[in-house]
Design a protein around this motif. Sequence first.
Motif, PDB file in Angstrom:
ATOM      1  N   PHE A 167      52.573  22.425  26.365  1.00 31.72           N
ATOM      2  CA  PHE A 167      52.512  20.998  26.032  1.00 31.72           C
ATOM      3  C   PHE A 167      52.267  20.817  24.532  1.00 31.72           C
ATOM      4  CE2 PHE A 167      50.805  21.271  30.453  1.00 31.72           C
ATOM      5  CZ  PHE A 167      51.925  20.740  31.084  1.00 31.72           C
ATOM      6  N   LEU A 168      51.412  21.655  23.964  1.00 30.62           N
ATOM      7  CA  LEU A 168      51.210  21.615  22.514  1.00 30.62           C
ATOM      8  C   LEU A 168      52.530  21.885  21.792  1.00 30.62           C
ATOM      9  CD1 LEU A 168      49.279  21.528  20.039  1.00 30.62           C
ATOM     10  CD2 LEU A 168      49.018  24.003  20.316  1.00 30.62           C
ATOM     11  N   ALA A 169      53.273  22.891  22.240  1.00 29.51           N
ATOM     12  CA  ALA A 169      54.562  23.202  21.614  1.00 29.51           C
ATOM     13  C   ALA A 169      55.523  22.031  21.753  1.00 29.51           C
ATOM     14  CB  ALA A 169      55.153  24.461  22.249  1.00 29.51           C
ATOM     15  N   LEU A 170      55.555  21.410  22.916  1.00 25.11           N
ATOM     16  CA  LEU A 170      56.457  20.280  23.147  1.00 25.11           C
ATOM     17  C   LEU A 170      56.168  19.136  22.186  1.00 25.11           C
ATOM     18  CD1 LEU A 170      58.597  18.749  24.843  1.00 25.11           C
ATOM     19  CD2 LEU A 170      56.706  18.004  26.312  1.00 25.11           C
ATOM     20  N   PHE A 171      54.907  18.745  22.074  1.00 19.31           N
ATOM     21  CA  PHE A 171      54.567  17.592  21.244  1.00 19.31           C
ATOM     22  C   PHE A 171      54.765  17.876  19.755  1.00 19.31           C
ATOM     23  CE2 PHE A 171      51.625  16.557  24.961  1.00 19.31           C
ATOM     24  CZ  PHE A 171      52.529  15.659  25.510  1.00 19.31           C
ATOM     25  N   THR A 172      54.443  19.088  19.321  1.00 21.40           N
ATOM     26  CA  THR A 172      54.611  19.398  17.898  1.00 21.40           C
ATOM     27  C   THR A 172      56.089  19.485  17.530  1.00 21.40           C
ATOM     28  OG1 THR A 172      54.316  21.765  18.399  1.00 21.40           O
ATOM     29  CG2 THR A 172      52.388  20.543  17.653  1.00 21.40           C
ATOM     30  N   VAL A 173      56.907  20.068  18.391  1.00 19.56           N
ATOM     31  CA  VAL A 173      58.343  20.127  18.114  1.00 19.56           C
ATOM     32  C   VAL A 173      58.954  18.732  18.164  1.00 19.56           C
ATOM     33  CG1 VAL A 173      60.555  20.959  19.013  1.00 19.56           C
ATOM     34  CG2 VAL A 173      58.607  22.521  18.828  1.00 19.56           C
ATOM     35  N   ALA A 174      58.488  17.896  19.086  1.00 16.70           N
ATOM     36  CA  ALA A 174      58.970  16.506  19.129  1.00 16.70           C
ATOM     37  C   ALA A 174      58.626  15.779  17.835  1.00 16.70           C
ATOM     38  CB  ALA A 174      58.374  15.780  20.329  1.00 16.70           C
ATOM     39  N   ALA A 175      57.411  15.987  17.325  1.00 15.89           N
ATOM     40  CA  ALA A 175      57.028  15.377  16.050  1.00 15.89           C
ATOM     41  C   ALA A 175      57.905  15.883  14.922  1.00 15.89           C
ATOM     42  CB  ALA A 175      55.558  15.669  15.756  1.00 15.89           C
ATOM     43  N   PHE A 176      58.174  17.182  14.904  1.00 18.12           N
ATOM     44  CA  PHE A 176      59.046  17.770  13.891  1.00 18.12           C
ATOM     45  C   PHE A 176      60.435  17.137  13.957  1.00 18.12           C
ATOM     46  CE2 PHE A 176      62.082  21.123  12.621  1.00 18.12           C
ATOM     47  CZ  PHE A 176      61.606  21.412  11.345  1.00 18.12           C
ATOM     48  N   GLY A 177      60.975  17.012  15.149  1.00 23.74           N
ATOM     49  CA  GLY A 177      62.287  16.395  15.300  1.00 23.74           C
ATOM     50  C   GLY A 177      62.317  14.960  14.816  1.00 23.74           C
ATOM     51  N   CYS A 178      61.257  14.211  15.099  1.00 25.18           N
ATOM     52  CA  CYS A 178      61.181  12.824  14.621  1.00 25.18           C
ATOM     53  C   CYS A 178      61.242  12.777  13.095  1.00 25.18           C
ATOM     54  CB  CYS A 178      59.892  12.171  15.108  1.00 25.18           C
ATOM     55  SG  CYS A 178      59.875  11.742  16.864  1.00 25.18           S
ATOM     56  N   LEU A 179      60.551  13.688  12.431  1.00 20.27           N
ATOM     57  CA  LEU A 179      60.533  13.689  10.966  1.00 20.27           C
ATOM     58  C   LEU A 179      61.875  14.127  10.383  1.00 20.27           C
ATOM     59  CD1 LEU A 179      56.947  15.074  10.266  1.00 20.27           C
ATOM     60  CD2 LEU A 179      57.761  12.715  10.118  1.00 20.27           C
ATOM     61  N   CYS A 242      56.629  15.644   4.897  1.00 22.85           N
ATOM     62  CA  CYS A 242      57.143  14.279   4.831  1.00 22.85           C
ATOM     63  C   CYS A 242      57.117  13.766   3.390  1.00 22.85           C
ATOM     64  CB  CYS A 242      56.320  13.379   5.743  1.00 22.85           C
ATOM     65  SG  CYS A 242      57.028  11.739   6.013  1.00 22.85           S
ATOM     66  N   VAL A 243      56.034  14.039   2.662  1.00 19.47           N
ATOM     67  CA  VAL A 243      55.947  13.636   1.259  1.00 19.47           C
ATOM     68  C   VAL A 243      57.040  14.330   0.451  1.00 19.47           C
ATOM     69  CG1 VAL A 243      54.527  13.752  -0.826  1.00 19.47           C
ATOM     70  CG2 VAL A 243      53.492  13.080   1.356  1.00 19.47           C
ATOM     71  N   ALA A 244      57.257  15.619   0.693  1.00 25.24           N
ATOM     72  CA  ALA A 244      58.302  16.348  -0.021  1.00 25.24           C
ATOM     73  C   ALA A 244      59.677  15.746   0.257  1.00 25.24           C
ATOM     74  CB  ALA A 244      58.279  17.822   0.385  1.00 25.24           C
ATOM     75  N   PHE A 245      59.940  15.380   1.507  1.00 23.89           N
ATOM     76  CA  PHE A 245      61.203  14.721   1.833  1.00 23.89           C
ATOM     77  C   PHE A 245      61.374  13.429   1.038  1.00 23.89           C
ATOM     78  CE2 PHE A 245      61.708  16.584   6.414  1.00 23.89           C
ATOM     79  CZ  PHE A 245      62.158  17.772   5.864  1.00 23.89           C
ATOM     80  N   ASP A 246      60.308  12.637   0.967  1.00 25.53           N
ATOM     81  CA  ASP A 246      60.393  11.340   0.292  1.00 25.53           C
ATOM     82  C   ASP A 246      60.615  11.494  -1.207  1.00 25.53           C
ATOM     83  OD1 ASP A 246      60.031  10.083   2.703  1.00 25.53           O
ATOM     84  OD2 ASP A 246      57.883   9.749   2.444  1.00 25.53           O
ATOM     85  N   VAL A 247      59.896  12.428  -1.824  1.00 18.98           N
ATOM     86  CA  VAL A 247      60.086  12.655  -3.261  1.00 18.98           C
ATOM     87  C   VAL A 247      61.507  13.130  -3.527  1.00 18.98           C
ATOM     88  CG1 VAL A 247      59.383  14.067  -5.218  1.00 18.98           C
ATOM     89  CG2 VAL A 247      57.645  13.113  -3.700  1.00 18.98           C
ATOM     90  N   ALA A 248      61.996  14.057  -2.709  1.00 17.41           N
ATOM     91  CA  ALA A 248      63.349  14.588  -2.898  1.00 17.41           C
ATOM     92  C   ALA A 248      64.393  13.500  -2.728  1.00 17.41           C
ATOM     93  CB  ALA A 248      63.601  15.726  -1.920  1.00 17.41           C
ATOM     94  N   ALA A 249      64.195  12.594  -1.776  1.00 15.90           N
ATOM     95  CA  ALA A 249      65.160  11.513  -1.561  1.00 15.90           C
ATOM     96  C   ALA A 249      65.202  10.573  -2.754  1.00 15.90           C
ATOM     97  CB  ALA A 249      64.808  10.748  -0.289  1.00 15.90           C
ATOM     98  N   ARG A 250      64.050  10.214  -3.288  1.00 18.28           N
ATOM     99  CA  ARG A 250      64.025   9.307  -4.446  1.00 18.28           C
ATOM    100  C   ARG A 250      64.622   9.980  -5.673  1.00 18.28           C
ATOM    101  NH1 ARG A 250      61.268   4.674  -3.498  1.00 18.28           N
ATOM    102  NH2 ARG A 250      60.182   4.605  -1.502  1.00 18.28           N
ATOM    103  N   ARG A 251      64.342  11.254  -5.827  1.00 20.67           N
ATOM    104  CA  ARG A 251      64.916  11.961  -6.966  1.00 20.67           C
ATOM    105  C   ARG A 251      66.436  12.080  -6.820  1.00 20.67           C
ATOM    106  NH1 ARG A 251      62.354  17.605  -7.749  1.00 20.67           N
ATOM    107  NH2 ARG A 251      60.733  16.396  -8.810  1.00 20.67           N
ATOM    108  N   ALA A 252      66.916  12.374  -5.605  1.00 20.30           N
ATOM    109  CA  ALA A 252      68.347  12.570  -5.389  1.00 20.30           C
ATOM    110  C   ALA A 252      69.151  11.315  -5.691  1.00 20.30           C
ATOM    111  CB  ALA A 252      68.600  13.031  -3.956  1.00 20.30           C
ATOM    112  N   ARG A 411      66.440  22.979   4.733  1.00 23.84           N
ATOM    113  CA  ARG A 411      66.397  23.283   6.171  1.00 23.84           C
ATOM    114  C   ARG A 411      65.429  24.436   6.446  1.00 23.84           C
ATOM    115  NH1 ARG A 411      71.574  22.121   4.589  1.00 23.84           N
ATOM    116  NH2 ARG A 411      72.648  20.482   5.777  1.00 23.84           N
ATOM    117  N   TYR A 412      65.576  25.497   5.681  1.00 18.63           N
ATOM    118  CA  TYR A 412      64.654  26.623   5.837  1.00 18.63           C
ATOM    119  C   TYR A 412      63.230  26.210   5.476  1.00 18.63           C
ATOM    120  CZ  TYR A 412      68.310  30.133   6.575  1.00 18.63           C
ATOM    121  OH  TYR A 412      69.328  30.897   7.103  1.00 18.63           O
ATOM    122  N   GLY A 413      63.084  25.364   4.441  1.00 20.80           N
ATOM    123  CA  GLY A 413      61.750  24.904   4.073  1.00 20.80           C
ATOM    124  C   GLY A 413      61.082  24.142   5.196  1.00 20.80           C
ATOM    125  N   ALA A 414      61.848  23.305   5.891  1.00 27.10           N
ATOM    126  CA  ALA A 414      61.286  22.537   6.999  1.00 27.10           C
ATOM    127  C   ALA A 414      60.857  23.452   8.142  1.00 27.10           C
ATOM    128  CB  ALA A 414      62.316  21.520   7.493  1.00 27.10           C
TER     129      ALA A 414
END
Length: 513
Positions: A167-179, A242-252, A411-414
């Motif tokens: 159940f821990l694996a399920l919820f953490t992977v679901a959170a990862f997928g959402c992000l 999530c912060v890294a994604f946001d910074v990268a998006a604004r920079r891109a 992708r590998y970083g995530a």
Amino acid sequence: MLTDEPTDGSRTASPGPRVPPDDFGPLDRARGWIVTLVVTAVAAVTRFVMLGYPTDAGTPVFDEKHYAPQAWQVLTGGGVEDNPAYGLVVHPPVGKQMIALGEALFGYNGWGWRFSAAVAGTILVLLVVRIVRRLTRSTLLGALAGILLIADGVTFVSSRIGMLDIFLALFTVAAFGCLIVDRDQVRERMARVYHDGRIGLTDFGPRLGVRWWRFGAGLMLGLACGTKWSGAYFIAFFGLMCVAFDVAARRAYGVRRPWVGALVRDIGPALYALVAIPLVVYLWTYRAWFAGEVTVDRHAVGTDVGSGGPWSFVPDGLRSLWYYNANVLEFHSGLTNSAGNHHPWESKPWTWPMGLRPMLYYFADGDSVSGCGAASCVKAVMLVGTPAMWWLALPMLAWALWQALVRRNWRYGAVLTGYGAALLPWFVTLDRQMYYFYAVALAPFLVMGLALVLGDILGKASATYERRTTGLLAVCLYVGLVVANFVWLWPILTAMPISPEMWQRELWLPSWR
């Protein structure tokens, strides 16, 4: 593998601002879902066949003996597990509540206390297929990731036993997928603003509106923490991602001050979504505890805890829960090797990536075991990672680090972020008693990393026919090897009767004994 936009963020050689191509997710939706559902159906068959076997004369095996009775108390005792035989319930309630759903359907038996785990393990395969498909924009690689997870001994066994880790694996992977979906959605919104010519209206870039996928990640992380406290590690790691994604998006997309823009526009809502929401969900999981009159430590304030002091403004129920959780923390803190707590199947986190020290869940031998065609037989359930995958963890991690740090492949970083959240925090408390089943949350990210490597072996869609054909052959041979390895291990994953000689042949390393 299908690559991200060029590492310098360029789309064209023409002068002016450079932005990524408009690629916000896979386009073959119908085929993607058909493939996903077929792979998930295969996963369901493997997880549910003979689910009620084995038991210990009709009773739970291994640590099911803790969680199955507590889940039954959740079902019959007003929603709270309050077993006086253990003195203290040492994990939050969500996992036991999930197990209780199966017991409500099938009763107090093997099917009952394992049903929810099998459902969770099946959904986990579906999520990994969809996540890898979105990461790579390839339905083929998503399907291969699902097949690898189906053939993973760790998630397979964990999906067929009434414990908490699946159940821990399920919820953490679901959170990862959402992000991951949130990342695509953010870039789609940024692209819309850019093409409208509004990206430079402020130095900080645009506001991005309500981000429901990030909110969903917060809900999933709250449920993860409500299953095991180690879910909090994922909050920290995923928050940074999530912060890294946001910074990268604004920079891109050419925001003049991307770091400050992320600080001003994104971090506040991120703290709300990934910290405040999980905290609220965690408290909500204790609703039955709050409602109870005789639950453990429910009325600690005024008896075990003084009613005055600097924290008197906090409601008594929350202070009592804090006291209760502090007792749980004290229990876990005392489970150290230096205090004399040793277990014959204990392992430390440096052994987990390659599965060097598995966990024996069930064992029976002697004249009472028959069905193998020999004078005496052996039946066992061992939590062991399929070597064809787990023994490649270190090369996979080395390649992933090179791709993430040198090639700047997000992708590998995530995937490394999720893998690190499941593994690295355990090195801080090495004296603590630990077991290989803590690595269940590691398995999906191992599979995702291997799927990305398979994508690199397969090659780009623009590669020559010979290159693609050779890559496809290598990928098919490897996936076939993994499936064959899983089939070989099947007897010690499912308690099939085998001869003592066959049992010895199943134990590949001295540390497996």
